[in-house]
Design a protein around this motif. Sequence first.
Motif, PDB file in Angstrom:
ATOM      1  N   GLY A   3     -14.938   0.409  -2.238  1.00 17.95           N
ATOM      2  CA  GLY A   3     -14.785   0.311  -3.677  1.00 17.95           C
ATOM      3  C   GLY A   3     -15.393   1.534  -4.315  1.00 17.95           C
ATOM      4  O   GLY A   3     -16.456   2.003  -3.888  1.00 17.95           O
ATOM      5  N   ARG A  27     -14.909  -5.415  -1.286  1.00 23.03           N
ATOM      6  CA  ARG A  27     -13.999  -4.428  -0.702  1.00 23.03           C
ATOM      7  C   ARG A  27     -14.614  -3.710   0.496  1.00 23.03           C
ATOM      8  O   ARG A  27     -13.935  -2.951   1.198  1.00 23.03           O
ATOM      9  N   ASN A 101     -11.787   6.168  -1.619  1.00 21.81           N
ATOM     10  CA  ASN A 101     -11.255   4.978  -0.944  1.00 21.81           C
ATOM     11  C   ASN A 101      -9.921   5.385  -0.331  1.00 21.81           C
ATOM     12  O   ASN A 101      -9.041   5.865  -1.042  1.00 21.81           O
ATOM     13  N   SER A 195     -11.980   0.945  -8.602  1.00 25.29           N
ATOM     14  CA  SER A 195     -10.915   0.526  -7.690  1.00 25.29           C
ATOM     15  C   SER A 195     -10.126  -0.645  -8.265  1.00 25.29           C
ATOM     16  O   SER A 195      -8.954  -0.812  -7.965  1.00 25.29           O
ATOM     17  N   SER A 352      -3.732  -9.286  -3.510  1.00 26.22           N
ATOM     18  CA  SER A 352      -4.303  -8.121  -4.184  1.00 26.22           C
ATOM     19  C   SER A 352      -3.247  -7.230  -4.820  1.00 26.22           C
ATOM     20  O   SER A 352      -3.514  -6.535  -5.789  1.00 26.22           O
ATOM     21  N   ALA A 605     -12.889  -6.789   4.877  1.00 27.36           N
ATOM     22  CA  ALA A 605     -12.933  -6.439   3.455  1.00 27.36           C
ATOM     23  C   ALA A 605     -11.773  -7.159   2.801  1.00 27.36           C
ATOM     24  O   ALA A 605     -10.787  -7.483   3.453  1.00 27.36           O
ATOM     25  N   SER A 607      -9.627  -6.286   0.331  1.00 24.71           N
ATOM     26  CA  SER A 607      -8.389  -5.615  -0.030  1.00 24.71           C
ATOM     27  C   SER A 607      -8.145  -4.516   1.001  1.00 24.71           C
ATOM     28  O   SER A 607      -8.913  -3.571   1.075  1.00 24.71           O
TER      29      SER A 607
END
Length: 611
Positions: A3, A27, A101, A195, A352, A605, A607
């Motif tokens: 994130g 995340r 990310n 994010s 997501s 995580a 996402s």
Amino acid sequence: MCGIIGYIGECQAAPILIEGLERLEYRGYDSSGLAVRDGREVQVVKSTGRLKRLAEITDNGKALYGFCGLGHTRWATHGEPSEVNSHPHQSSDGEVTLVHNGIIENYAEQRKKLMARGYSFVSETDTEVAASMLSYYYKKYGREPLRAISETMLRIHGSFAFGIMFKDCPEVLYAARGDSPLIIGRAEDGYYLASDVPAILSHTRLVYYPDNMEIAEIKRDSVRFFNSDLEQIKRDCVEIMWDNSYAHRGEYEHFMLKEIHEQPRAVRETLSRYIKNGEIDLSQSGLTDGVMRELDRLYIVACGSAYHVAEVAKYEIERVAGLPVETEIASEFRYRERELSKNGAVIVISQSGETADTLAALRISRQRGLRAYAIVNVAGSTISREADGVIYTQAGQEVSVATTKAYSAQLAAVYMLCIRLAAVRGRISRRVYDGYIDELTSLPEKIGKCLENQDKMRWLAQSLSGAEDAFFIGRGLDYALALEGSLKLKEITYIHSEAYAAGELKHGSISLIEDGTLVICLMTQDELIPKTVNNITEVKSRGAYVITVAAEGDRAADKVSDAVLYVPKTDRMLMPSLAVIPLQLLAYYLSVARGHDVDKPRNLAKSVTVE
Ligand code: F6R
């Protein structure tokens, strides 16, 4: 996966960044870091382990002074979770500070080039390479940040959302994205990058969504957007309507338990968005009756639990609507060479709306000329913006890494799709259609009933807490549900678990059954009960401890099982929505009994924005 957050404005940045990272921790949570500046000097603080440690060593951010900064919470891709591999990263000349990310696939080759140009590296990460690329192009092209970013973006293979600070530009933050999620927030006190929306929801509901390969130049009181040719583009600000209560645990010990309890509401709100006056109307998603009539095939593509929803959809759309359905895991779909029917449509399913493989599957389908729709929970996510149409599930923000309420809301969406398809394709009468609507409408209440009597689940979990292996078996829809039950159990309890079509076990895997092996049997499909009973008997006679989930009133399970978990009866299509509840609760209480971090299971995580 990872994130990122950034802030520039009138307030002290670090406490805001820490709070944002708390919302983003789902995340990635193996390390975290902050970079805060007051003028040219940038202070960087990093820590391994949970964010709590970073908060402790910075006194919740109060130890760092500055009105501009970046933060990161990491899910390691390149290099172990260590302080040196944590973000923010800086170029070796100190010109650039970066949070990232995504994954830079050609980082090794770029690293070599940069070393030849005098840059050095302390970490094993791809991000440190990107920081030095930015510095290199910055110095090469007249110390122009925007130019440096666009030159870097164009040379990167892979995915990225960047938050960037240049040493020479204390009054500006930069952000850029290529395939990883990124939003920019506008508030009274300044601007944010993140994010996703929950990270900034306590500060603002006004959000910009940069498109792929776009750059944002963010100052205290303005933001400008550019494409990779550095042409300025106009972006509209969107007001987010999300309820901030989803971001808090309230009276519950874990988000997962809270979200399990939110399922009646998630399902009710998903249904009521699309069912009006006794009619299912999906036309706002582009799936009009006309489109549904013309389809000759559906391809449903997703990952993880969302893929398990696709499996339910396959069984029921083929049975009830008579339309052939192929399901595929997104990471396989995207690389498979195959013919797709031109009169078919693709439906991707994603909570997501950012899952990298699912997004790639959507893009590939559209490139190949197919209509591609999406069932998505997060409005404004990349998949929701790129799909030809979207059915929005109304689960609200889901924080726990293991999905529960989003899965249930996705099931509600596919039931509506299935029933409407069946109606417009002339496969069911008005009476049957109305019967389905009645059953759908009563579903939230029945889910509520399944949530009663949790003491029994807690007790059962306690007694099973030493289990080392589990097998989930079922036939038809119960097999689709077994996949989900098994995933839920293994991801948060770390008990090895597998799901099998009940009739398949004896083709090899039954050799793993021995005295006391836990077998969880799903038996909710009336016409398959006698067959499943046979399969239970087979494992029982080899010593298995059998827990069966069955509908109230079905007594067949009693005779052959060690324990039976009853759920209310509903139409066979809808049974997964009820039978999943004891499976979620069992996994939850087992995870608690084994002392695990339920909401943030190891190595995971929420996402999955990398391949
Ligand atoms: C399991 C779980 C995952 C997700 C998968 C897809 O509890 O949550 O398996 O279902 O990663 O994520 P979305 O739905 O966001 O595409």
